[in-house]
Design a protein around this motif. Structure first.
Motif, mmCIF file in Angstrom:
data_model
loop_
_atom_site.group_PDB
_atom_site.id
_atom_site.type_symbol
_atom_site.label_atom_id
_atom_site.label_comp_id
_atom_site.label_asym_id
_atom_site.label_seq_id
_atom_site.Cartn_x
_atom_site.Cartn_y
_atom_site.Cartn_z
ATOM 1 N N ASN A 185 0.842 -1.201 0.000
ATOM 2 C CA ASN A 185 0.000 0.000 0.000
ATOM 3 C C ASN A 185 0.868 1.238 0.000
ATOM 4 N N ILE A 186 1.045 1.798 -1.184
ATOM 5 C CA ILE A 186 2.017 2.874 -1.338
ATOM 6 C C ILE A 186 1.350 4.246 -1.390
ATOM 7 N N HIS A 187 0.035 4.274 -1.454
ATOM 8 C CA HIS A 187 -0.663 5.553 -1.567
ATOM 9 C C HIS A 187 -1.867 5.620 -0.635
ATOM 10 N N PHE A 188 -1.565 5.534 0.663
ATOM 11 C CA PHE A 188 -2.659 5.684 1.618
ATOM 12 C C PHE A 188 -3.241 7.088 1.545
ATOM 13 N N CYS A 189 -4.521 7.182 1.814
ATOM 14 C CA CYS A 189 -5.122 8.520 1.895
ATOM 15 C C CYS A 189 -6.169 8.532 3.004
ATOM 16 N N THR A 190 -6.571 9.723 3.364
ATOM 17 C CA THR A 190 -7.649 9.888 4.338
ATOM 18 C C THR A 190 -8.944 10.155 3.573
ATOM 19 N N VAL A 191 -10.049 10.105 4.289
ATOM 20 C CA VAL A 191 -11.336 10.404 3.660
ATOM 21 C C VAL A 191 -11.289 11.798 3.032
ATOM 22 N N ARG A 192 -10.695 12.744 3.775
ATOM 23 C CA ARG A 192 -10.652 14.118 3.273
ATOM 24 C C ARG A 192 -9.796 14.201 2.006
ATOM 25 N N ASP A 193 -8.664 13.480 2.011
ATOM 26 C CA ASP A 193 -7.817 13.438 0.797
ATOM 27 C C ASP A 193 -8.612 12.932 -0.396
ATOM 28 N N PHE A 194 -9.395 11.888 -0.151
ATOM 29 C CA PHE A 194 -10.127 11.270 -1.255
ATOM 30 C C PHE A 194 -11.214 12.209 -1.783
ATOM 31 N N VAL A 195 -11.876 12.897 -0.853
ATOM 32 C CA VAL A 195 -12.903 13.869 -1.272
ATOM 33 C C VAL A 195 -12.253 14.958 -2.129
ATOM 34 N N ASN A 196 -11.045 15.368 -1.742
ATOM 35 C CA ASN A 196 -10.321 16.372 -2.545
ATOM 36 C C ASN A 196 -9.982 15.827 -3.935
ATOM 37 N N LEU A 197 -9.578 14.547 -3.979
ATOM 38 C CA LEU A 197 -9.235 13.935 -5.268
ATOM 39 C C LEU A 197 -10.470 13.878 -6.174
ATOM 40 N N CYS A 198 -11.612 13.588 -5.568
ATOM 41 C CA CYS A 198 -12.856 13.563 -6.350
ATOM 42 C C CYS A 198 -13.098 14.927 -6.977
ATOM 43 N N ARG A 199 -12.857 15.973 -6.217
ATOM 44 C CA ARG A 199 -13.044 17.327 -6.730
ATOM 45 C C ARG A 199 -12.101 17.559 -7.915
ATOM 46 N N GLU A 200 -10.850 17.153 -7.737
ATOM 47 C CA GLU A 200 -9.851 17.370 -8.800
ATOM 48 C C GLU A 200 -10.162 16.593 -10.069
ATOM 49 N N THR A 201 -10.769 15.427 -9.914
ATOM 50 C CA THR A 201 -11.031 14.601 -11.093
ATOM 51 C C THR A 201 -12.453 14.790 -11.608
ATOM 52 N N ASN A 202 -13.145 15.806 -11.084
ATOM 53 C CA ASN A 202 -14.501 16.091 -11.552
ATOM 54 C C ASN A 202 -15.467 14.938 -11.282
ATOM 55 N N ALA A 203 -15.239 14.258 -10.178
ATOM 56 C CA ALA A 203 -16.136 13.160 -9.836
ATOM 57 C C ALA A 203 -17.201 13.675 -8.879
ATOM 58 N N GLU A 204 -18.433 13.309 -9.172
ATOM 59 C CA GLU A 204 -19.536 13.679 -8.296
ATOM 60 C C GLU A 204 -19.751 12.568 -7.283
ATOM 61 N N ILE A 205 -19.825 12.953 -5.991
ATOM 62 C CA ILE A 205 -20.075 11.934 -4.962
ATOM 63 C C ILE A 205 -21.589 11.756 -4.839
ATOM 64 N N GLU A 206 -22.071 10.589 -5.275
ATOM 65 C CA GLU A 206 -23.519 10.348 -5.226
ATOM 66 C C GLU A 206 -23.939 9.774 -3.883
ATOM 67 N N LYS A 207 -23.089 8.901 -3.362
ATOM 68 C CA LYS A 207 -23.388 8.270 -2.075
ATOM 69 C C LYS A 207 -22.061 7.983 -1.399
ATOM 70 N N ALA A 208 -22.084 7.861 -0.094
ATOM 71 C CA ALA A 208 -20.876 7.425 0.606
ATOM 72 C C ALA A 208 -21.284 6.693 1.875
ATOM 73 N N HIS A 209 -20.478 5.707 2.234
ATOM 74 C CA HIS A 209 -20.679 5.015 3.502
ATOM 75 C C HIS A 209 -19.361 5.022 4.257
ATOM 76 N N GLY A 210 -19.459 5.257 5.564
ATOM 77 C CA GLY A 210 -18.286 5.078 6.409
ATOM 78 C C GLY A 210 -18.575 3.925 7.343
ATOM 79 N N ILE A 211 -17.577 3.101 7.588
ATOM 80 C CA ILE A 211 -17.777 1.985 8.508
ATOM 81 C C ILE A 211 -16.810 2.131 9.666
ATOM 82 N N GLN A 212 -17.340 2.074 10.877
ATOM 83 C CA GLN A 212 -16.491 2.147 12.060
ATOM 84 C C GLN A 212 -15.944 0.766 12.385
#
Lengths: 410, 217
Positions: free
Chosen positions: B160-187
């Motif tokens: 695993n060479i590219h770990f990210c946080t939820v916030r990092d991933f949300v930022n990546l979605c913005r950069e790649t023009n991806a719309e977040i339709e749904k999301a689930h977090g699991i504790q």
């Protein structure tokens, strides 16, 4: 003869291996069917071939709705005896580990057909067959045969056996080319295809190695421009060299090293001569000499040429994906890590094209040090993959209603 | 249950948690659709989707053992990897492309995400959240890279060479023009975090996150 005829030949009764091989070429002890003048075969090289004979062998039995037939293709110098002893060598069938009751290609479930390719020398029409126009062997008068020609002839055999759709087409190396050609040219007749250690075209390196072999045959004075049949000789030396060169490409560096290393054949002392000093040399000599007894030299020219000409994409504007566009067949592509004759990259090219065509494809690269020959050997993971794929193909066949043996619950 | 290579991280020894992950993915998928599962592992997810959603499924998996298991299950899976092989799939060839617990092991996650959204009309991405409080506490109090049952590798042998946080991933979605339709977090206890919870909450308490993405119009 106007209609196809089927015959079982009696025991040959001839003695030497070479004589048996020649006899088998003209009059195979397997089943065979001859297609007469009313059903000529159109050839890629132009013109038609008629009459022509396809020698074949079958294993297992055809079910009532004719939906369990598997067509298996032999590789370059193979024959129709996939799972039964060769009448020439007496050795078990070349794929008897794969085909049989309870084996991955299970003859208790499937009706397995294997035919000798057109241009071959095990009973199907080839250069050693008698040309009805001259009453002499064809020799080089036989038009050059291509893989699509071989496959077209096989479709006639499959028609003759009363089978509309094949449960699967399965082959390695040149056999894989035939399976691919079937799937591309007759998509509605193929449920699934297993392409093993093969390529959508022969590479420049492949052509080069085969050209070395052909030149060796043709340089042998006993070849007589392909008319050696008239002189009662065969170009044994040339054909043996051809086989030796090809055989090297079938094995990996690692397997040669493991098997022979630098071991000397007869002593621990070097003889400082050009005799077969090293084990690998005497092994190759043996491979060459046993080959010439069972294989027709002209046939070798024809089958290697067929592989050279094979380029499936070329018939589809150079785009391999177009060959498979819209196919409903399921594909399983298998390569072996140490195969440098038909490397994994060649299999990947096929897989990428199938993906681009939206086809259903599985692809496994099997870890093996056995080189190209691995597909003829018992490699457990390879067998598991074939078994799993066929089993799944069986299940999806059931689901699509092609089988009527689904359980009735009362 | 032996879990191969890169996918082991979240699920190492937590079979029940895996299933929640899979079930959440399955919930995002409409029946009778065509899906590509990138990183198919042993084919469990594809099989679940085939059997419960009647999807036409395809997969890509790195390990030969994984592919063999998939093929034995009757799944159409090829040996390959997300970085190399996605390029060969035409635009819009699938309804959904799933990247389950794999993005952190790719060489170029941004490019991979772009391919997912090119090949599929929708993409489903799940990954372990490196912003989880346990990860942070390992760094803060022990000063070491986290190694635990859901991140089982040492820093020097991890795929695993590219770990990210939820916030990092949300930022990546913005950069790649991806719309977040749904999301689930699991504790960690398998509890789901509501989509309406703020991202900072997710970023602290989600062990893994699953996003359903589509291309922004």
């Amino acid at each position: 003869m106007n209609s196809p005829t089927d015959k079982n030949n009696p025991e040959t009764g001839v003695k030497s291996r070479e004589e048996r091989a020649h006899h088998e070429a003209l009059s195979p002890s397997s089943r065979s069917v001859t297609f007469g003048p009313d059903t000529p075969l159109k050839l890629d090289a132009g013109g038609e071939l008629s009459p022509f004979t396809i020698a074949y062998e079958t294993y297992g039995s055809l079910n009532e709705d004719h939906s369990n037939a598997i067509l298996v293709f032999h590789a370059l110098t193979g024959d129709q005896y996939a799972a039964s002893p060769s009448p020439v060598t007496g050795k078990p069938g070349w794929w008897s580990t794969m085909i049989g009751p309870g084996k991955p290609i299970d003859t208790e479930r499937y009706f397995v057909i294997c035919s000798n390719v057109l241009g071959g020398c095990s009973g199907s029409t080839g250069p050693a067959s008698i040309n009805p126009a001259t009453d002499k062997p064809y020799g080089l008068d036989l038009p050059v045969i291509t893989v699509p020609d071989m496959v077209r002839a096989q479709t006639m055999l499959v028609d003759y056996l009363g089978i509309d759709k094949l449960f699967s087409v399965i082959g390695g190396s040149m056999g894989g080319m035939q399976a691919m050609q079937w799937a591309a040219a007759y998509p509605e007749r193929v449920n699934s295809a297993i392409l093993i250690a093969t390529a959508s075209h022969h590479s420049s390196q492949n052509i080069a190695f085969y050209e070395v072999g052909r030149q060796a045959v043709m340089a042998d004075l006993d070849w007589h421009g392909g008319r050696y049949y008239d002189y009662d000789v065969t170009p044994k030396k040339g054909l043996a060299v051809a086989r030796m060169a090809a055989h090297v490409t079938y094995m990996s560096e690692q397997s040669l090293q493991n098997k022979f290393g630098r071991n000397l054949q007869n002593s621990t002392e070097k003889g400082f001569s050009f005799d077969a000093e090293f084990e690998i040399e005497s092994y190759l000599h043996h491979q060459g000499m046993t080959f010439v007894d069972r294989f027709d030299a002209n046939s070798y020219l024809y089958v290697t040429r067929a592989m050279d000409y094979f380029d499936l994409a070329a018939s589809y504007d150079g785009q391999l994906a177009k060959a498979f566009m819209g196919t409903k067949a399921r594909f399983c592509v298998v390569s072996f890590t140490s195969d440098w004759h038909f490397p994994t990259s060649a299999s990947r090219t096929i897989v990428h094209a199938l993906n681009a065509a939206g086809a259903s494809v599985s692809f496994v690269e099997i870890d093996s040090d056995k080189g190209h020959d691995a597909f003829l050997l018992e490699e457990p993971e390879f067998f598991d993959a074939i078994n799993g794929f066929l089993h799944a193909a069986d299940r999806s066949n059931d689901q699509s209603g092609n089988h009527d043996d689904t359980e009735e619950r009362s | 249950m032996s879990k191969p290579d890169k996918k082991a991280l979240i699920v190492g020894g937590r079979a029940d948690n895996t299933r929640i992950d899979f079930e959440l993915v399955a919930d995002m998928i409409n029946p009778n659709t065509k899906i590509l599962d990138v990183g198919s592992d042993d084919g469990a997810l594809l099989e679940l989707l085939r059997d419960s959603r009647n999807v036409e499924g395809r997969g890509i998996e790195l390990s030969q053992k994984g592919v063999n298991k998939c093929v034995a299950r009757g799944l159409s899976v090829i040996q390959g990897d997300a970085d190399e092989d996605l390029i060969y799939y035409p635009d819009d060839s699938f309804d959904y492309v799933i990247l389950s617990q794999t993005i952190q092991a790719t060489r170029n996650p941004k490019l991979v995400l772009e391919h997912l959204l090119r090949i599929g009309r929708k993409a489903i991405v799940s990954f372990p959240n490196f912003g989880h409080w346990r990860v942070r506490s390992d760094l803060l109090f022990r000063g070491t890279m986290p190694v635990n049952d859901y991140l089982p590798y040492s820093w020097y042998d991890t795929p695993n060479i590219h770990f990210c946080t939820v916030r990092d991933f949300v930022n990546l979605c913005r950069e790649t023009n991806a719309e977040i339709e749904k999301a689930h977090g699991i504790q960690g206890d398998g509890e789901r975090i509501s989509f309406s919870a703020p991202w900072w909450f997710w970023n602290l308490f989600a062990e893994q996150a699953i996003f359903l993405l589509s291309r922004k119009r």
